[in-house]
Motif scaffolding. Structure first.
Motif, PDB file in Angstrom:
ATOM      1  N   ILE A   1       0.837  -1.205   0.000  1.00 39.18           N
ATOM      2  CA  ILE A   1       0.000   0.000   0.000  1.00 39.18           C
ATOM      3  C   ILE A   1       0.869   1.250   0.000  1.00 39.18           C
ATOM      4  O   ILE A   1       1.752   1.417   0.840  1.00 39.18           O
ATOM      5  CB  ILE A   1      -0.928   0.042   1.231  1.00 39.18           C
ATOM      6  N   ILE A   2       0.583   2.130  -0.962  1.00 37.45           N
ATOM      7  CA  ILE A   2       1.121   3.493  -0.972  1.00 37.45           C
ATOM      8  C   ILE A   2      -0.056   4.436  -0.798  1.00 37.45           C
ATOM      9  O   ILE A   2      -0.952   4.486  -1.647  1.00 37.45           O
ATOM     10  CB  ILE A   2       1.848   3.825  -2.288  1.00 37.45           C
ATOM     11  N   GLU A   3      -0.080   5.174   0.305  1.00 40.87           N
ATOM     12  CA  GLU A   3      -1.128   6.183   0.496  1.00 40.87           C
ATOM     13  C   GLU A   3      -0.770   7.432  -0.310  1.00 40.87           C
ATOM     14  O   GLU A   3       0.264   8.047  -0.065  1.00 40.87           O
ATOM     15  CB  GLU A   3      -1.248   6.581   1.965  1.00 40.87           C
ATOM     16  N   ASP A   4      -1.620   7.788  -1.258  1.00 41.16           N
ATOM     17  CA  ASP A   4      -1.456   9.074  -1.935  1.00 41.16           C
ATOM     18  C   ASP A   4      -2.193  10.103  -1.084  1.00 41.16           C
ATOM     19  O   ASP A   4      -3.394  10.333  -1.234  1.00 41.16           O
ATOM     20  CB  ASP A   4      -2.014   9.029  -3.358  1.00 41.16           C
ATOM     21  N   ALA A   5      -1.443  10.704  -0.179  1.00 40.32           N
ATOM     22  CA  ALA A   5      -1.983  11.695   0.751  1.00 40.32           C
ATOM     23  C   ALA A   5      -1.583  13.104   0.323  1.00 40.32           C
ATOM     24  O   ALA A   5      -1.389  13.982   1.162  1.00 40.32           O
ATOM     25  CB  ALA A   5      -1.499  11.407   2.166  1.00 40.32           C
ATOM     26  N   SER A   6      -1.493  13.311  -0.982  1.00 39.20           N
ATOM     27  CA  SER A   6      -1.103  14.620  -1.509  1.00 39.20           C
ATOM     28  C   SER A   6      -1.993  15.737  -0.981  1.00 39.20           C
ATOM     29  O   SER A   6      -1.549  16.870  -0.842  1.00 39.20           O
ATOM     30  CB  SER A   6      -1.160  14.601  -3.042  1.00 39.20           C
ATOM     31  N   HIS A   7      -3.258  15.407  -0.681  1.00 38.39           N
ATOM     32  CA  HIS A   7      -4.218  16.395  -0.190  1.00 38.39           C
ATOM     33  C   HIS A   7      -4.310  16.444   1.330  1.00 38.39           C
ATOM     34  O   HIS A   7      -5.091  17.246   1.856  1.00 38.39           O
ATOM     35  CB  HIS A   7      -5.626  16.062  -0.710  1.00 38.39           C
ATOM     36  N   ALA A   8      -3.595  15.588   2.049  1.00 42.36           N
ATOM     37  CA  ALA A   8      -4.014  15.280   3.414  1.00 42.36           C
ATOM     38  C   ALA A   8      -2.988  15.556   4.503  1.00 42.36           C
ATOM     39  O   ALA A   8      -3.195  15.141   5.648  1.00 42.36           O
ATOM     40  CB  ALA A   8      -4.441  13.816   3.492  1.00 42.36           C
ATOM     41  N   VAL A   9      -1.884  16.246   4.211  1.00 41.36           N
ATOM     42  CA  VAL A   9      -0.944  16.542   5.291  1.00 41.36           C
ATOM     43  C   VAL A   9      -1.654  17.386   6.350  1.00 41.36           C
ATOM     44  O   VAL A   9      -2.401  18.306   6.030  1.00 41.36           O
ATOM     45  CB  VAL A   9       0.316  17.257   4.761  1.00 41.36           C
ATOM     46  N   GLY A  10      -1.483  17.036   7.604  1.00 36.49           N
ATOM     47  CA  GLY A  10      -2.189  17.718   8.695  1.00 36.49           C
ATOM     48  C   GLY A  10      -3.500  17.082   9.075  1.00 36.49           C
ATOM     49  O   GLY A  10      -4.114  17.454  10.081  1.00 36.49           O
ATOM     50  N   GLY A  11      -3.944  16.094   8.297  1.00 32.94           N
ATOM     51  CA  GLY A  11      -5.166  15.369   8.627  1.00 32.94           C
ATOM     52  C   GLY A  11      -4.893  14.215   9.574  1.00 32.94           C
ATOM     53  O   GLY A  11      -3.741  13.880   9.882  1.00 32.94           O
ATOM     54  N   ARG A  12      -5.972  13.589  10.034  1.00 29.57           N
ATOM     55  CA  ARG A  12      -5.844  12.451  10.944  1.00 29.57           C
ATOM     56  C   ARG A  12      -6.834  11.354  10.545  1.00 29.57           C
ATOM     57  O   ARG A  12      -7.883  11.616   9.964  1.00 29.57           O
ATOM     58  CB  ARG A  12      -6.116  12.878  12.393  1.00 29.57           C
ATOM     59  N   TYR A  13      -6.463  10.134  10.906  1.00 28.74           N
ATOM     60  CA  TYR A  13      -7.330   8.967  10.716  1.00 28.74           C
ATOM     61  C   TYR A  13      -7.288   8.140  11.982  1.00 28.74           C
ATOM     62  O   TYR A  13      -6.200   7.798  12.467  1.00 28.74           O
ATOM     63  CB  TYR A  13      -6.860   8.142   9.511  1.00 28.74           C
ATOM     64  N   GLN A  14      -8.456   7.866  12.542  1.00 31.09           N
ATOM     65  CA  GLN A  14      -8.571   7.151  13.813  1.00 31.09           C
ATOM     66  C   GLN A  14      -7.695   7.794  14.888  1.00 31.09           C
ATOM     67  O   GLN A  14      -7.063   7.123  15.703  1.00 31.09           O
ATOM     68  CB  GLN A  14      -8.218   5.671  13.633  1.00 31.09           C
ATOM     69  N   GLY A  15      -7.661   9.119  14.865  1.00 28.50           N
ATOM     70  CA  GLY A  15      -6.929   9.870  15.868  1.00 28.50           C
ATOM     71  C   GLY A  15      -5.434   9.989  15.632  1.00 28.50           C
ATOM     72  O   GLY A  15      -4.742  10.695  16.376  1.00 28.50           O
ATOM     73  N   LEU A  16      -4.924   9.319  14.611  1.00 28.98           N
ATOM     74  CA  LEU A  16      -3.493   9.341  14.316  1.00 28.98           C
ATOM     75  C   LEU A  16      -3.222  10.221  13.102  1.00 28.98           C
ATOM     76  O   LEU A  16      -4.041  10.286  12.179  1.00 28.98           O
ATOM     77  CB  LEU A  16      -2.988   7.929  14.037  1.00 28.98           C
ATOM     78  N   PRO A  17      -2.056  10.864  13.051  1.00 24.41           N
ATOM     79  CA  PRO A  17      -1.773  11.729  11.906  1.00 24.41           C
ATOM     80  C   PRO A  17      -1.628  10.933  10.617  1.00 24.41           C
ATOM     81  O   PRO A  17      -0.993   9.867  10.600  1.00 24.41           O
ATOM     82  CB  PRO A  17      -0.460  12.415  12.289  1.00 24.41           C
ATOM     83  N   VAL A  18      -2.227  11.437   9.549  1.00 26.42           N
ATOM     84  CA  VAL A  18      -1.987  10.863   8.225  1.00 26.42           C
ATOM     85  C   VAL A  18      -0.491  10.968   7.948  1.00 26.42           C
ATOM     86  O   VAL A  18       0.137  12.000   8.191  1.00 26.42           O
ATOM     87  CB  VAL A  18      -2.795  11.614   7.155  1.00 26.42           C
ATOM     88  N   GLY A  19       0.087   9.875   7.468  1.00 28.38           N
ATOM     89  CA  GLY A  19       1.530   9.839   7.229  1.00 28.38           C
ATOM     90  C   GLY A  19       2.285   9.007   8.229  1.00 28.38           C
ATOM     91  O   GLY A  19       3.488   8.787   8.074  1.00 28.38           O
ATOM     92  N   ASN A  20       1.593   8.495   9.257  1.00 27.97           N
ATOM     93  CA  ASN A  20       2.294   7.677  10.257  1.00 27.97           C
ATOM     94  C   ASN A  20       2.615   6.275   9.734  1.00 27.97           C
ATOM     95  O   ASN A  20       3.404   5.556  10.329  1.00 27.97           O
ATOM     96  CB  ASN A  20       1.482   7.592  11.551  1.00 27.97           C
TER      97      ASN A  20
END
Length: 384
Positions: free
Chosen positions: A156-175
């Motif tokens: 899995i490669i997360e394309d989080a180009s739009h999502a720096v500073g966001g969170r998922y299940q309380g954890l930062p996107v990019g963890n």
């Protein structure tokens, strides 16, 4: 009448001072600021490693290379995304297929992915990599993606180009808890900017080392990676076919300065979004739905209007100097991908979304007066 773009950068005196400081230094590239920027983003995201490059497209490419994608392999991604999420596979000689979207989040649908994987297993054409795209800044359902990856064996490669500073299940996107690699973009319309630039994050030291290698010509000065003892301190070896995807010190200085304001920017974007939600509630359109597991980076604020009215509404907004846009034309509908065999009608939710979507102005410095003007013009256009 002043122009209101759909997105824009916010460059302040501190940013300019940071870039100017680099211009007065001994290093314009390959100096100390790029590693500092990498460390700062990795720390924000609680990831172990970060590799800065000159664009998110480059980050996607080296991520694929690090995971061994090549001829005969498949990469799957959402068809509602920018072209790079798919093109990165073709750069590696691999093949691309698409997955339909969830009708509420507009992200790659775990249910559609599960159905497609089950069918692909019977045909012996499972993907090597899946690229979930966090559209508009809202994370995909990464727990579901991870569960499917364990069952079917893809990376899995997360394309989080739009999502720096966001969170998922309380954890930062990019963890990277649910993925092998996460990719960010720092283009000027994104949440923070380095002018052009991107970054790939991972918790795997070997993936980080391979991405760093591919970033810079496949060249190393590390003795442990070399085929023989160095002749001297000048010695280097090319051990892979790499690229010049390096980020400059100037870009990193701007990005590093902006990172200090990342959470303030995302917080302000949420204020803008809440105001849109309230003021658009009675209009005949659909506002974005946010999954309770997610805290979006809110790169985009996408509304959906009746397909037969979309063009007229879009043109009415543009006529009033409001720079709305559409994100995105489904990749499978592009002429290049049609020539590769993609056909219309294959991904109905994505095509329905595309027929109705308009991205309204969304950025941290958008004022209430500007937002009022957008809403006023939109209101008139919907009832014209």
């Amino acid at each position: 009448m002043s122009h209101i773009p759909y997105g824009r950068q916010d460059v302040i005196a501190d940013d300019i001072a940071a870039v100017t400081s680099v211009l007065h230094s001994d290093w314009l590239t390959q100096g100390p600021i790029v590693p500092r920027f990498e460390y700062a983003v990795a720390e924000v995201c609680t990831a172990s490693y970060a590799v800065a490059v000159n664009s998110a497209t480059s980050a996607l490419h080296i991520a694929c290379l690090a995971l061994g994608l090549g001829p005969g392999d498949w990469l799957w991604t959402s068809t509602i995304t920018f072209l790079a999420s798919a093109n990165c596979a073709l750069y590696c000689g691999a093949r691309v297929d698409f997955v339909d979207i969830d009708p509420r989040t507009y992200n790659l649908s775990p249910d559609a992915l599960a159905r497609k994987l089950a069918q692909a297993r019977t045909e012996n054409r499972l993907p090597k990599i899946v690229v979930p795209v966090h559209l508009a800044g809202q994370s995909c359902d990464m727990a579901a993606m991870q569960a499917l990856s364990r069952e079917y064996g893809f990376r899995i490669i997360e394309d989080a180009s739009h999502a720096v500073g966001g969170r998922y299940q309380g954890l930062p996107v990019g963890n990277c808890r649910f993925s092998d690699i996460t990719v960010f973009s720092f283009h000027p319309v994104k949440i923070i900017t380095s002018a052009e630039g991107g970054m790939a994050l991972t918790n795997d030291v070997q993936l980080a080392e391979r991405m760093a290698l591919f970033r810079s010509h496949g060249m190393t000065r590390e003795p442990a990676q070399m085929s023989r003892e160095p002749d001297g301190p000048w010695y280097y070896e090319q051990i892979e076919l790499g690229f010049n995807y390096r980020m400059t010190e100037l870009q990193a200085a701007l990005g590093l300065s902006q990172t200090a304001r990342l959470h303030d920017y995302v917080r302000r974007r949420h204020e803008v979004a809440r105001r849109y939600d309230e003021l658009l509630a009675k209009l005949p359109l659909t506002t974005p739905w946010q999954h309770p597991d997610c805290y979006s980076g809110l790169h985009l604020y996408v509304v959906r209007v009746e397909a037969t009215r979309r063009l007229a509404v879009f043109e009415a907004l543009r006529a009033q100097n409001i720079g709305v846009n559409v994100h995105y034309i489904p990749v499978h509908m592009q002429p290049y991908y049609r020539r590769l065999g993609s056909t219309s009608g294959t991904y109905p939710e994505a095509e329905r979304y595309y027929a109705e979507a308009i991205s309204l102005p969304m950025y941290a410095t958008l004022t209430d007066d500007q937002q009022n003007r957008v809403i006023d013009v939109l209101d008139k256009a919907l009832f014209a």
